[in-house]
Design a protein around this motif. Structure first.
Motif, PDB file in Angstrom:
ATOM      1  N   CYS A 145       0.842  -1.211   0.000  1.00  0.00           N
ATOM      2  CA  CYS A 145       0.000   0.000   0.000  1.00  0.00           C
ATOM      3  C   CYS A 145       0.873   1.255   0.000  1.00  0.00           C
ATOM      4  O   CYS A 145       1.853   1.347   0.724  1.00  0.00           O
ATOM      5  N   ILE A 146       0.496   2.203  -0.862  1.00  0.00           N
ATOM      6  CA  ILE A 146       1.290   3.426  -0.980  1.00  0.00           C
ATOM      7  C   ILE A 146       0.602   4.616  -0.328  1.00  0.00           C
ATOM      8  O   ILE A 146       1.097   5.737  -0.381  1.00  0.00           O
TER       9      ILE A 146
ATOM     10  N   CYS B  33      -2.270   6.069  -1.172  1.00  0.00           N
ATOM     11  CA  CYS B  33      -2.818   7.042  -2.127  1.00  0.00           C
ATOM     12  C   CYS B  33      -4.245   7.434  -1.761  1.00  0.00           C
ATOM     13  O   CYS B  33      -4.764   8.420  -2.262  1.00  0.00           O
ATOM     14  N   ARG B  34      -4.884   6.688  -0.938  1.00  0.00           N
ATOM     15  CA  ARG B  34      -6.251   6.945  -0.463  1.00  0.00           C
ATOM     16  C   ARG B  34      -7.282   6.926  -1.581  1.00  0.00           C
ATOM     17  O   ARG B  34      -8.381   7.450  -1.418  1.00  0.00           O
TER      18      ARG B  34
ATOM     19  N   CYS C  65      -8.759   4.355  -2.386  1.00  0.00           N
ATOM     20  CA  CYS C  65      -9.802   3.475  -1.874  1.00  0.00           C
ATOM     21  C   CYS C  65     -10.826   4.263  -1.064  1.00  0.00           C
ATOM     22  O   CYS C  65     -12.021   3.978  -1.119  1.00  0.00           O
TER      23      CYS C  65
ATOM     24  N   CYS D 207      -7.636   0.202  -6.280  1.00  0.00           N
ATOM     25  CA  CYS D 207      -6.278   0.237  -5.732  1.00  0.00           C
ATOM     26  C   CYS D 207      -5.217   0.133  -6.838  1.00  0.00           C
ATOM     27  O   CYS D 207      -5.154  -0.853  -7.556  1.00  0.00           O
TER      28      CYS D 207
ATOM     29  N   VAL E 200      -2.023  -0.313  -6.798  1.00  0.00           N
ATOM     30  CA  VAL E 200      -0.916  -1.268  -6.642  1.00  0.00           C
ATOM     31  C   VAL E 200      -1.394  -2.678  -6.281  1.00  0.00           C
ATOM     32  O   VAL E 200      -0.595  -3.544  -5.994  1.00  0.00           O
TER      33      VAL E 200
HETATM   34  S1  SF4 Z   1      -6.005   2.388  -2.871  1.00  0.00           S
HETATM   35 FE1  SF4 Z   1      -4.629   0.718  -2.351  1.00  0.00          FE
HETATM   36  S2  SF4 Z   1      -2.604   1.693  -2.261  1.00  0.00           S
HETATM   37 FE2  SF4 Z   1      -4.102   3.340  -2.201  1.00  0.00          FE
HETATM   38  S3  SF4 Z   1      -4.374   3.683  -0.025  1.00  0.00           S
HETATM   39 FE3  SF4 Z   1      -5.975   2.258  -0.649  1.00  0.00          FE
HETATM   40  S4  SF4 Z   1      -5.105   0.254  -0.247  1.00  0.00           S
HETATM   41 FE4  SF4 Z   1      -3.425   1.698  -0.195  1.00  0.00          FE
END
Ligand code: SF4
Ligand code: SF4
Ligand code: SF4
Lengths: 418, 323
Positions: free
Chosen positions: B54-55, B57-58, B60, B198, B200
């Protein structure tokens, strides 16, 4: 009836409030329970030779460690337990950054965001100090370098969940470095936003990137490390000498360089820093700090590098009184010095190494003196008494009135450049 | 017992309800009280959250809000990392949040942890809810039913992960808010919104058994990258959402829980009742009165439901069993 409703609500509130207290108590109670069952992980580094009898001949001849491809102890046909990533050491066709594609447009899956115009060549150049092509093209069977989409599926709903999908694969490769130095996850940093003239924007970006190269890396002359080692606080590292004098290839030390070594905006070691006094704080373990030096200095004592003051550049003449130039300065140290625990002092007589200095065999021109015909056939010892070549040659044996270097047994010529 | 308010019968009632909550889970396989028979179906789904990938990036968070018709704003705003200064919890405004923790292995790569309902195999919230507004389904999800909920917030207290939240901004018909595992989207054959977006693939959606297998293989292959712990594999008897990390989970905002499921929690509540009895009584009786007045006003035309609740109060045992 009203009373009943009231009572009911009252009870619920009561339960809630008491529950909060009870919950807190309960949490610490469960917290003290120690019943974690560790999963059993096999961590063997043992190399298992495949059983030749039942194996395909090619497979058995494979020189790789089994663990490069299989993660379990005993892979079977039914359960080959193949490692997904990374399979290092499998790329067998190597390219220079110049041979690679220069710009790649990634737009096969763009839904929310526009395409990414990826400067592949510049990234390939940067990767030369960190694992090369394999850093990104990790899952590669023997043969040429494959594109990401050759292996990673384009859909997230799929059977093989072990291998990340294409979207994930791209972003993992990019973001591991990018968020370290840009400190952002802003999508528009790479993606061209989906504006009406999106296509045109892509073209513009391609033109902008094309023909660009990564600027030449600036090499520092010397680095002085202030360490916590009490018996020698300072380590003076002559970077340039290691390249030019000791012929150490860049990737011998810089084999796993992180992008942010150069590209972190918080790091002062950026372009154009040559000649400036730079102060860098590093956060490395003991081993990480010493790893590049240990390539060669593994057997040296700490004080070879550590000193209580900054050291001058190492100079063979100053230390040993033996001038390396012009004939010996291009040789690797080990060509003369046998590498044991320490470089041993050598006898500086030429013939202690050059056992085959014989008339006719030695080209006297290399010492910038061309012997005249009548001297060329003489034995070396005629002038170099007892083969002590570093002493002044003697003329008296034949010529009473002559003396070196007033008279010469030939003519001076320009020094032969190596 | 109807109008009797002496402490003995009150105690009796509380005991009954709490014991029932515990009983529901302990014997759910046979009795199928608050949950369908096969909540531990082999096919139940789950999500593996790899916090090492997880980076932060929010995206999600944005996708979750968008798919649940919540105020989501522009996705570009979500790359703002200043929100990480504060530790956040899911709220009525968002069913999932991402938090950030430092990474001792590499300060330039902080650890981001997405938080949402864990969809426990044996959910404490389900066993705590006395009207059965929360249910566990065979597909692994735990879902809240707005029709049945009476707003008692018992689930909030029961949940070990502090997931269900109350819509404090709404005076009328306030809701319990929590991740519904994107029930609607999954019914339509789509992935949960967060998993889908997501970038990644830090979130892997699959059957629970499969994602646990993947998680174990990941640890096996990368012992330097991961600690040897799949959070949610055994915690509170297992959860549908499971986590991988490179740092001790208890340093990443995860509660340290035993492997026992809900009854452990319910028991603690029951014991707590007697330990801290007096002070909340005054406060909550006042709140209770107010709440009762509100409820009366709003739901005057829902006499039928009130009658049901009355029955529940007078005959708690039989009523709960039927739910
Ligand atoms: S979308 Fe994926 S990478 Fe980005 S915050 Fe949510 S879980 Fe982490
Ligand atoms: S995490 Fe909390 S809300 Fe979610 S299922 Fe478990 S107990 Fe219920
Ligand atoms: S599964 Fe759906 S509801 Fe739950 S956090 Fe993800 S997007 Fe939100």
């Amino acid at each position: 009836m009203k009373k009943n409703v009231f009572l009911f609500v009252f009870f619920l509130c009561l339960l809630t409030s008491l529950g909060i207290y009870g919950f807190q108590g309960g949490k610490s109670a469960t917290g003290t329970q120690k019943q974690e069952k560790p999963n059993i992980i096999v961590k063997s580094r043992q190399v298992i030779k495949p059983d030749n009898k039942n194996q395909n001949k090619l497979h058995a001849k494979c020189t790789l460690n089994c663990k490069t491809c299989h993660y379990c102890e005993y892979p079977t046909k039914k359960n080959p337990c193949l490692i997904y990533c990374p399979r290092d050491g499998m790329v067998t066709v190597f390219h220079t950054p110049e041979e690679c594609p220069e710009v790649i447009t990634l737009d096969e899956m763009s839904v929310r965001f526009g395409a990414v115009v990826f400067s592949h060549k510049i990234h390939a150049e940067m990767s030369q100090m960190s694992n090369g092509c394999q850093g990104c093209h990790h899952y590669n069977t023997t043969g040429p370098v494959l594109a990401c989409r050759k292996c990673h599926e384009q859909t997230r709903i799929r059977k093989d969940l072990n291998k990340v999908d294409l979207k994930g694969a791209y972003h993992r490769q990019c973001m591991t470095c990018h968020r370290q130095w840009s400190h952002t996850t802003d999508c528009n940093f790479c993606h061209i936003s989906k504006v009406p003239n999106h296509k045109q924007k892509i073209q513009e970006k391609i033109i902008q990137i094309s023909g660009k190269e990564h600027p030449k890396t600036v090499e520092p002359n010397k680095l002085v490390f202030e360490t916590s080692y009490k018996k020698g606080k300072f380590v003076t590292f002559y970077h340039e000498d290691h390249i030019k004098v000791f012929n150490v290839a860049c990737n011998k030390c810089h084999w796993d360089e992180n992008c942010i070594t150069c590209h972190d905006p918080n790091n002062k070691l950026t372009h154009g820093a040559k000649g400036k006094n730079i102060s860098i704080k590093t956060k490395k373990t003991f081993d990480e700090h010493h790893a590049p030096c240990n390539n060669c200095h593994k057997q040296d004592h700490c004080n070879v590098c550590h000193n209580d003051k900054e050291l001058e550049a190492w100079d063979h003449f100053k230390v040993t009184k033996f001038e390396l130039k012009p004939h010996h300065d291009k040789l690797a140290c080990t060509k003369c010095h046998e590498r044991t625990s320490k470089f041993q002092k050598l006898n500086s007589d030429c013939n202690s190494c050059h056992k085959n200095f014989k008339p006719g065999k030695f080209n006297h021109n290399v010492v910038a003196l061309k012997l005249s015909d009548n001297h060329a056939d003489l034995a070396c010892e005629s002038c170099h008494v007892k083969s002590r070549f570093k002493d002044k040659p003697v003329c008296k044996e034949c010529h009473d009135d002559k003396e070196f270097p007033k008279s010469l047994p030939g003519e001076k010529i320009a020094k032969k450049k190596k | 017992m109807e109008t009797n308010s002496n402490s003995h019968s009150r105690r009796h009632f509380i005991k009954n309800v709490a014991a029932l909550g515990a009983g529901v889970v302990a014997t759910s396989a046979n009795q199928a009280v608050a949950a369908p028979a096969n909540i531990l179906s082999e096919d139940r789904k789950g999500v593996l959250v790899d916090t090492t990938v997880c980076i932060g990036c929010r995206n999600c968070e944005w996708a979750c809000k968008k798919s649940h018709d919540k105020e989501s704003g522009n996705i570009e705003e979500y790359s703002d990392r200043s929100v990480f200064k504060q530790f956040r919890r899911p709220s009525a405004a968002t069913y999932t949040v991402v938090n950030e923790f430092s990474n001792p292995k590499n300060p330039a790569l902080p650890i981001n942890v997405k938080v949402q309902c864990m969809h426990c195999d044996r959910p404490a919230c389900v066993s705590a809810c006395i009207v059965g507004a929360l249910s566990k389904y065979e597909d692994g999800s735990t879902i809240w039913d707005p029709v049945k909920c009476i707003g008692c917030r018992y689930c909030m207290v029961a949940c070990s992960f502090q997931i269900p939240t109350f819509d404090y901004n709404k005076a009328i018909e306030p809701n319990i808010n929590k991740c519904d595992f994107c029930n609607e989207r999954r019914k339509a054959g789509k992935l949960p919104a967060c998993v889908d977006i997501c970038p990644v693939e830090a979130l892997v959606f699959g059957t629970r058994s499969e994602i646990i297998k993947i998680a174990r293989e990941k640890i096996q292959r990368n012992p330097e990258r991961y600690i040897n712990h799949i959070y949610g594999e055994n915690e509170v008897s297992g959860t549908s959402w499971v986590y991988l990390a490179g740092r001790n989970f208890y340093e990443l905002g995860f509660p340290k829980l035993g492997f026992k499921h809900a009854p452990g929690v319910s028991e603690a509540i029951q014991h707590g009742i007697f330990a801290y009895f007096v002070p909340p009584v005054m406060f909550y009786s006042l709140l209770g009165t107010m709440m009762w007045i509100y409820k009366r006003r709003e739901e005057f035309n829902k006499e039928a439901e009130l009658a049901e609740e009355l029955e529940l109060q007078s005959e708690p045992e039989s009523e709960v069993e039927e739910l």
